[in-house]
Design a protein around this motif. Sequence first.
Motif, PDB file in Angstrom:
ATOM      1  N   GLU A   1       0.649  -1.115  -0.008  1.00 17.29           N
ATOM      2  CA  GLU A   1       0.004  -0.041   0.032  1.00 17.29           C
ATOM      3  C   GLU A   1       0.885   1.190   0.003  1.00 17.29           C
ATOM      4  O   GLU A   1       0.517   2.280  -0.746  1.00 17.29           O
ATOM      5  N   LEU A   2       2.067   1.420   0.771  1.00 18.68           N
ATOM      6  CA  LEU A   2       2.780   2.358   0.909  1.00 18.68           C
ATOM      7  C   LEU A   2       3.451   2.685  -0.268  1.00 18.68           C
ATOM      8  O   LEU A   2       3.213   3.711  -0.930  1.00 18.68           O
ATOM      9  N   ASN A   3       3.924   1.777  -1.025  1.00 19.12           N
ATOM     10  CA  ASN A   3       4.612   1.986  -2.228  1.00 19.12           C
ATOM     11  C   ASN A   3       3.630   2.208  -3.356  1.00 19.12           C
ATOM     12  O   ASN A   3       3.788   3.179  -4.249  1.00 19.12           O
ATOM     13  N   SER A   4       2.337   1.884  -3.308  1.00 20.15           N
ATOM     14  CA  SER A   4       1.418   2.047  -4.541  1.00 20.15           C
ATOM     15  C   SER A   4       0.867   3.589  -4.400  1.00 20.15           C
ATOM     16  O   SER A   4       0.840   4.275  -5.301  1.00 20.15           O
ATOM     17  N   ILE A   5       0.770   3.860  -2.831  1.00 20.35           N
ATOM     18  CA  ILE A   5       0.270   5.387  -2.917  1.00 20.35           C
ATOM     19  C   ILE A   5       1.287   6.366  -3.244  1.00 20.35           C
ATOM     20  O   ILE A   5       1.168   7.449  -3.752  1.00 20.35           O
ATOM     21  N   SER A   6       2.630   5.920  -2.820  1.00 26.93           N
ATOM     22  CA  SER A   6       3.751   6.843  -3.313  1.00 26.93           C
ATOM     23  C   SER A   6       3.896   6.943  -4.644  1.00 26.93           C
ATOM     24  O   SER A   6       4.085   8.137  -5.321  1.00 26.93           O
ATOM     25  N   ASN A   7       3.646   6.020  -5.496  1.00 20.01           N
ATOM     26  CA  ASN A   7       3.919   5.954  -6.975  1.00 20.01           C
ATOM     27  C   ASN A   7       2.686   6.635  -7.516  1.00 20.01           C
ATOM     28  O   ASN A   7       2.769   7.472  -8.502  1.00 20.01           O
ATOM     29  N   ILE A   8       1.495   6.765  -6.898  1.00 17.69           N
ATOM     30  CA  ILE A   8       0.198   7.544  -7.392  1.00 17.69           C
ATOM     31  C   ILE A   8       0.290   8.851  -7.102  1.00 17.69           C
ATOM     32  O   ILE A   8       0.211   9.704  -8.035  1.00 17.69           O
ATOM     33  N   ASN A   9       1.061   9.144  -5.852  1.00 19.21           N
ATOM     34  CA  ASN A   9       1.321  10.774  -5.700  1.00 19.21           C
ATOM     35  C   ASN A   9       2.297  11.220  -6.520  1.00 19.21           C
ATOM     36  O   ASN A   9       2.100  12.325  -6.957  1.00 19.21           O
ATOM     37  N   ALA A  10       3.392  10.396  -6.801  1.00 16.35           N
ATOM     38  CA  ALA A  10       4.339  11.008  -7.918  1.00 16.35           C
ATOM     39  C   ALA A  10       3.822  11.305  -9.311  1.00 16.35           C
ATOM     40  O   ALA A  10       4.186  12.380  -9.997  1.00 16.35           O
ATOM     41  N   GLU A  11       2.803  10.219  -9.655  1.00 18.72           N
ATOM     42  CA  GLU A  11       2.253  10.396 -10.980  1.00 18.72           C
ATOM     43  C   GLU A  11       1.199  11.549 -11.199  1.00 18.72           C
ATOM     44  O   GLU A  11       1.099  11.855 -12.224  1.00 18.72           O
ATOM     45  N   ASN A  12       0.664  12.000  -9.956  1.00 16.35           N
ATOM     46  CA  ASN A  12      -0.307  13.032 -10.022  1.00 16.35           C
ATOM     47  C   ASN A  12       0.419  14.246  -9.423  1.00 16.35           C
ATOM     48  O   ASN A  12      -0.477  15.446  -9.364  1.00 16.35           O
ATOM     49  N   ALA A  13       1.849  14.366  -9.380  1.00 15.77           N
ATOM     50  CA  ALA A  13       2.306  15.419  -8.515  1.00 15.77           C
ATOM     51  C   ALA A  13       2.059  16.623  -9.322  1.00 15.77           C
ATOM     52  O   ALA A  13       2.483  16.537 -10.706  1.00 15.77           O
ATOM     53  N   GLY A  14       1.592  17.935  -9.114  1.00 14.86           N
ATOM     54  CA  GLY A  14       1.578  19.126  -9.929  1.00 14.86           C
ATOM     55  C   GLY A  14       0.103  19.000 -10.634  1.00 14.86           C
ATOM     56  O   GLY A  14      -0.251  20.015 -11.313  1.00 14.86           O
ATOM     57  N   LYS A  15      -0.586  17.939 -10.634  1.00 15.25           N
ATOM     58  CA  LYS A  15      -1.765  17.880 -11.141  1.00 15.25           C
ATOM     59  C   LYS A  15      -3.015  19.068 -10.774  1.00 15.25           C
ATOM     60  O   LYS A  15      -3.014  18.736  -9.638  1.00 15.25           O
ATOM     61  N   ASN A  16      -3.591  19.730 -11.694  1.00 11.60           N
ATOM     62  CA  ASN A  16      -4.692  20.774 -11.077  1.00 11.60           C
ATOM     63  C   ASN A  16      -5.828  19.772 -10.200  1.00 11.60           C
ATOM     64  O   ASN A  16      -6.355  18.658 -10.972  1.00 11.60           O
ATOM     65  N   GLY A  17      -6.217  20.169  -8.921  1.00 17.16           N
ATOM     66  CA  GLY A  17      -7.388  19.305  -8.507  1.00 17.16           C
ATOM     67  C   GLY A  17      -7.068  18.109  -7.488  1.00 17.16           C
ATOM     68  O   GLY A  17      -7.834  17.287  -7.295  1.00 17.16           O
ATOM     69  N   TYR A  18      -5.609  18.021  -7.590  1.00 18.44           N
ATOM     70  CA  TYR A  18      -5.070  16.816  -6.736  1.00 18.44           C
ATOM     71  C   TYR A  18      -4.237  17.132  -5.361  1.00 18.44           C
ATOM     72  O   TYR A  18      -3.562  18.240  -5.520  1.00 18.44           O
ATOM     73  N   SER A  19      -4.351  16.485  -4.428  1.00 20.36           N
ATOM     74  CA  SER A  19      -3.610  16.607  -3.413  1.00 20.36           C
ATOM     75  C   SER A  19      -3.117  15.222  -2.578  1.00 20.36           C
ATOM     76  O   SER A  19      -4.204  14.283  -2.634  1.00 20.36           O
ATOM     77  N   GLN A  20      -2.089  14.957  -1.911  1.00 18.95           N
ATOM     78  CA  GLN A  20      -1.828  13.768  -1.231  1.00 18.95           C
ATOM     79  C   GLN A  20      -3.116  13.671  -0.137  1.00 18.95           C
ATOM     80  O   GLN A  20      -3.552  12.383   0.196  1.00 18.95           O
TER      81      GLN A  20
END
Length: 324
Positions: free
Chosen positions: A173-192
Amino acid sequence: MKILNKLLLITTMFIFMIAPTIKAHAVTQEAWSEAVTVYGAALEQNNSLQEKTKSLLNTDDSDKIAYVHANDLTKYLNLQSNDSVLKSSIRIKKLAAGDGLTLNINQSAGKITKITEDTYKNALLTAGVTDAEVTIAAAEDVTGESALAGVYKAFEAQGETINPTQTQAAQNELNSISNINAENAGKNGYSQEQLNKAIAEAKAEIAKQGANLNTTEIKNIVVQKIENNGLTNVINDNQINIIVNFITNAQNSGVFSGENKDKFINSAKDYVNEIKNSDGFKHAADKAKDMGKNIKDSLEKEGVWEKFMNFIQSIIDAIMGLFK
């Protein structure tokens, strides 16, 4: 009606009288008498680095001391590493049931470059660590991926068993969430914060529904929580499937069922409340409103009043029994 009012008054007084006793008993039975500090293996022969880390963790001389080695990462997290790079360390004190989970990452000397505090908390809840004070620190910059192994090693040092199946589910889970955060970094309307809240709410809902759901049912819940947190059209289908996969693994490992169920739900509620009070989430909520979205509070309070009234009724019945 007057009799009922008197009984309610007696009940209230009774609750206040027994509450301290119950709490003290819980501390004696469930809390640890001392904290455990677990250093990364690289500090075992490096006194200077260990002393610096000890200060960062606020370790007491009375703490139990243990070390995380590469084989611990394999055992708990299914990760391969070597002792020389394990420098992140933790201090953990288990608390009484119901006290909740608090986590502090001290980055005044070394930065945790990859894993966020909320992501650690989500994974700790998945691993079944629900009532504890946890501090994570490193004297040098580290990714922070090995810190969870230290938490599990601390429980082992106190003679408690941590289920490796659950810890590996937590690491996934930790690795998966980290990857999703990285993929969406800077995307409008997204936050961790939005993502972590959605995931915690999804897991709590699955536990609430009996923790025996099929993949489709789990996906429906995940999609609903994603929507409730303003992330529709931000989190893509592949990322949703990744979330469904690690939540399904957690369910299958028994995280949300049996004696863990109520404890997990309550801890998830506390965790969601912490997220909602964070500056990052408040900013994300304001941003969502600007975009025409509304982040909802998805942890329903269904049944809370009924449970409370049933509890009151049980005490009233007991008091009436005394009069009889």
